[in-house]
Design an enzyme around this catalytic site. Sequence first.
Site, PDB file in Angstrom:
ATOM      1  N   HIS A  58       0.831  -1.205   0.000  1.00  0.00           N
ATOM      2  CA  HIS A  58       0.000   0.000   0.000  1.00  0.00           C
ATOM      3  C   HIS A  58       0.874   1.267   0.000  1.00  0.00           C
ATOM      4  O   HIS A  58       0.586   2.226  -0.722  1.00  0.00           O
ATOM      5  CB  HIS A  58      -0.920   0.016   1.224  1.00  0.00           C
ATOM      6  CG  HIS A  58      -2.167  -0.795   1.064  1.00  0.00           C
ATOM      7  ND1 HIS A  58      -2.138  -2.165   0.926  1.00  0.00           N
ATOM      8  CD2 HIS A  58      -3.471  -0.422   1.005  1.00  0.00           C
ATOM      9  CE1 HIS A  58      -3.383  -2.604   0.809  1.00  0.00           C
ATOM     10  NE2 HIS A  58      -4.215  -1.577   0.849  1.00  0.00           N
ATOM     11  N   HIS A  66       0.521  -3.876   9.195  1.00  0.00           N
ATOM     12  CA  HIS A  66       1.926  -3.718   8.833  1.00  0.00           C
ATOM     13  C   HIS A  66       2.680  -3.138  10.013  1.00  0.00           C
ATOM     14  O   HIS A  66       2.112  -2.415  10.839  1.00  0.00           O
ATOM     15  CB  HIS A  66       2.093  -2.771   7.639  1.00  0.00           C
ATOM     16  CG  HIS A  66       1.952  -3.426   6.304  1.00  0.00           C
ATOM     17  ND1 HIS A  66       2.836  -4.371   5.835  1.00  0.00           N
ATOM     18  CD2 HIS A  66       1.016  -3.271   5.333  1.00  0.00           C
ATOM     19  CE1 HIS A  66       2.456  -4.766   4.624  1.00  0.00           C
ATOM     20  NE2 HIS A  66       1.351  -4.118   4.312  1.00  0.00           N
TER      21      HIS A  66
END
Length: 296
Positions: free
Chosen positions: A207, A255
């Site tokens: 991302h 993450h």
Amino acid sequence: MTTEKFAEFLAVHLWAVLLVITLGMLLGAWLLWYVLQRYGARVMGRLQELLAGIGPHVRRLPIPGAVHGVWQLARRLGVQVLLSMTIAIMACVGFVEIADGIGVDEDLEQFDTALSAALSQHASEQQLRIFAVVTHLGDKGFLIPLAAIVAVLMLFRRRWVLAITWIVVTAGGGLLNVVLKAIFERSRPEHLHGFASAHGWSFPSGHSSGAFIVYGLLAYLIVIHSKPRWHLPVAAIAMTVIVCVGFSRVILQVHYFSDVLGGYAFGAAWLTAWIAGLEAFRRRQQDTGLTGTKIS
């Protein structure tokens, strides 16, 4: 302050921390834009004069011909290209340093773990809900259609070089991210809130790198095709989106912090290397007066 205390402080003051980071990035962008607008032409003129003045002396030095060739190449490429190449190299070095710091018992890895644990305790449901929406701006399901629309528009306008470059940069960046994930094979942090889910390896963040590449390149293309008064707003919007998408992955605990930093570093290296190529092509157009393959 211990790593755990610092991570808890960041988690507790999440909105303030994100605001400071975003404003700091925007301030940096504004300062860079101001300096380039106010002094850019003057600095480039002085630099060209300096290069022209010392060029004859350099040619007389007893150094290998290859060095002279590099010198002449640097003069032809121009300041913009050299600056982009420098940023790309620095980003590559940064990526290597970040990758080296995610090993077991490394300081960065310990901070990652502490921050993820602190966010799991202190991130509110409202915060998670907001960033669960923001993070979709970096989803493949959003970026791929956006990239396809931009590519079609450029093909429709017969900007062949830009269209091909756009496709290669965006698609190639995504594929390289997959390869890097497979190389590092880092597991994701655990999360139980249910506001977001992610699969596959964790480092570097897809991302973060995807947002950096797509929105960064889109901002660059808009800037070179727009009037100067639009440059700063475009850069500010792109930077805000990139920052929010990246940090949404940390806040949602899908993450680690270093995954996002690694994604930014990889995205910056990949993007600025291609921008250097585009700037070199633009400079060649200006020098030779090429038509038919214009990119600006």
